[in-house]
Scaffold this active site. Structure first.
Site, mmCIF file in Angstrom:
data_model
loop_
_atom_site.group_PDB
_atom_site.id
_atom_site.type_symbol
_atom_site.label_atom_id
_atom_site.label_comp_id
_atom_site.label_asym_id
_atom_site.label_seq_id
_atom_site.Cartn_x
_atom_site.Cartn_y
_atom_site.Cartn_z
ATOM 1 N N LYS A 195 0.830 -1.207 0.000
ATOM 2 C CA LYS A 195 0.000 0.000 0.000
ATOM 3 C C LYS A 195 0.873 1.270 0.000
ATOM 4 O O LYS A 195 2.091 1.175 0.070
ATOM 5 C CB LYS A 195 -0.948 -0.026 1.201
ATOM 6 C CG LYS A 195 -1.868 -1.255 1.234
ATOM 7 C CD LYS A 195 -2.731 -1.375 0.001
ATOM 8 C CE LYS A 195 -3.962 -2.244 0.137
ATOM 9 N NZ LYS A 195 -3.793 -3.665 0.403
HETATM 10 C C1 LIG Z 1 -5.226 -4.489 0.960
HETATM 11 C C2 LIG Z 1 -6.688 -4.416 0.891
HETATM 12 C C3 LIG Z 1 -7.506 -4.833 1.950
HETATM 13 C C4 LIG Z 1 -6.992 -5.568 3.145
HETATM 14 O O1 LIG Z 1 -6.057 -4.894 3.870
HETATM 15 P P1 LIG Z 1 -5.272 -5.668 5.035
HETATM 16 O O2 LIG Z 1 -4.629 -4.539 5.773
HETATM 17 O O3 LIG Z 1 -4.288 -6.579 4.385
HETATM 18 O O4 LIG Z 1 -6.271 -6.398 5.842
HETATM 19 C C5 LIG Z 1 -8.861 -4.622 1.867
HETATM 20 N N1 LIG Z 1 -9.409 -4.064 0.778
HETATM 21 C C6 LIG Z 1 -8.675 -3.680 -0.276
HETATM 22 C C7 LIG Z 1 -9.336 -3.058 -1.443
HETATM 23 C C8 LIG Z 1 -7.291 -3.867 -0.262
HETATM 24 O O5 LIG Z 1 -6.562 -3.514 -1.321
#
Ligand SMILES: *Cc1c(COP(=O)(O)O)cnc(C)c1O
Length: 376
Positions: free
Chosen positions: A184
């Site tokens: 991210k």
């Molecule tokens: C990465 C992601 C998640 C989950 O995030 P985590 O922190 O790994 O639980 C949920 N929704 C979307 C759209 C994502 O890209």
């Protein structure tokens, strides 16, 4: 496999190493002063009043639904073109995810018309996902929610630093959830942030994050409490001080790193337009301030995506797809095999995600686009 151009990369330096070391040396390892500081910093950055750090975004989405009182017998409208957690968390809460279609080639976010068509007396909430950090049509979606007395939860996993009409994403609905997973825009390894401007929801989410206990270990260490009550069925969705320390340093870099992503994205769009005009570039006319989390393109009808990905791999370029539609996964087909989403199914087959991260150079972008042109 060592990629010449990976899909994503983290931006860590001395500051992160020192922040982690300082926590280890302090000997206080979870949910204390550093986590409070991280929450405060995220609140100042986003302008959203209440920020609650959690173990990951998925946990945050679950807490959001529970705090909103969503459970068995309820329906939540979700996009299918998202990461599976978007729908899974609705299932965790005991409710039914109802999949809506997306707008189209220009905009891969959930379609307001499709949302409207799926509202039933059981609908309690809409969970939107700001694909790539590009805002959903929040003006229309808020209107639909208001007319039908629905809550909005924003899966803002892609959207750290995104805004629409100068207002941060994650602050438009009742609750927003950000992810700090390593791919991210900012990372704490694993981690997430729940955001809300509603003090009552914030209070509930804080309780639910740590077993619905009325005081946490930190309060007792501070001498503020010596016992506790348990006032509901809570969870252990806490974040620790090591991750919060990473979060504070990463947040300081977010604005500049998002600017780099923005400029690389513009460069990509220009190069793609010139060198492979048959490829579509979603969001290139989007009006919000995006975090530019990923670079999705739509391949022409009939293009062989696996072969293109393989050819790019041979040149050391990592690509990905966002996403295999959730409603087509075995688990969700077992629950309901009748769901059909025309636009999602068409575009998901043709979507390809190109490398994008702040450390990428324009020359890398050129070589990715050239490799794509050759592969096509
Ligand atoms: C990465 C992601 C998640 C989950 O995030 P985590 O922190 O790994 O639980 C949920 N929704 C979307 C759209 C994502 O890209």
């Amino acid at each position: 496999m060592s990629w010449r151009v990976p899909l994503a990369d983290v931006d860590f330096d001395q500051e992160e190493y020192e922040a982690v070391e300082a926590v280890l040396k302090s000997r206080w390892l979870t949910m204390g002063a550093v986590t409070q500081q991280f929450e405060q910093a995220f609140s100042e950055f986003s302008g959203i009043e209440h920020c609650i750090a959690v173990s990951n975004c998925t946990a945050g989405l679950h807490l959001a639904l529970v705090a909103l009182g969503i459970g068995a017998g309820d329906e939540v409208i979700v996009p299918s073109l998202s990461f599976v957690a978007t729908a899974n968390t609705v299932r965790y809460a005991g409710a039914k995810p109802v999949f809506a279609d997306i707008i189209g080639e220009e905009d891969l976010t959930i379609s307001p018309d499709s949302i409207k068509a799926r509202i039933t007396p059981k609908t309690k909430a809409i969970m939107v996902m700001h694909y790539g950090g590009y805002a959903c049509d929040m003006t229309q979606i808020l209107e639909i929610a208001k007319e039908n007395h629905l809550s909005i939860v924003e899966d803002a996993a892609h959207a750290a630093g995104s805004s629409l009409d100068s207002k941060s994403l994650g602050g438009w609905g009742e609750v927003g959830c950000f992810s700090f997973f390593p791919n991210k825009n900012m990372t704490t390894a694993e981690g997430g942030m729940v955001t809300t401007n509603d003090a009552n929801l914030a209070h509930k989410i804080r309780l639910l994050r740590s077993h619905a206990m009325t005081s946490i270990t930190w309060d007792r260490y501070q001498g503020h409490a010596w016992s506790y009550d348990v006032v509901g069925l809570g969870y252990n969705y806490r974040i620790d001080e090591i991750r919060s320390a990473l979060g504070i340093t990463q947040l300081k870099k977010l604005k500049l790193n998002n600017q780099k992503r923005r400029s690389l994205t513009n460069y990509y769009w220009q190069a793609l337009n010139q060198m492979v005009p048959e490829v579509r570039t979603p969001f290139c006319r989007h009006s919000g301030e995006s975090s530019n989390h990923i670079l999705p393109i739509i391949l022409p009808v009939g293009a062989n995506r696996p072969e293109i990905m393989e050819r790019m791999k041979e040149q050391g370029i990592q690509t990905s797809i966002h996403y295999p539609p959730i409603h087509l996964f075995s688990y969700y087909r077992q629950l309901d095999s009748t769901v059909a989403l025309e636009i999602t199914e068409d575009l998901a087959k043709r979507e390809l995600t190109l490398p994008l991260f702040p450390g990428l150079e324009n020359t890398d972008v050129k070589s990715v686009v050239r490799a794509l042109a050759d592969s096509l």
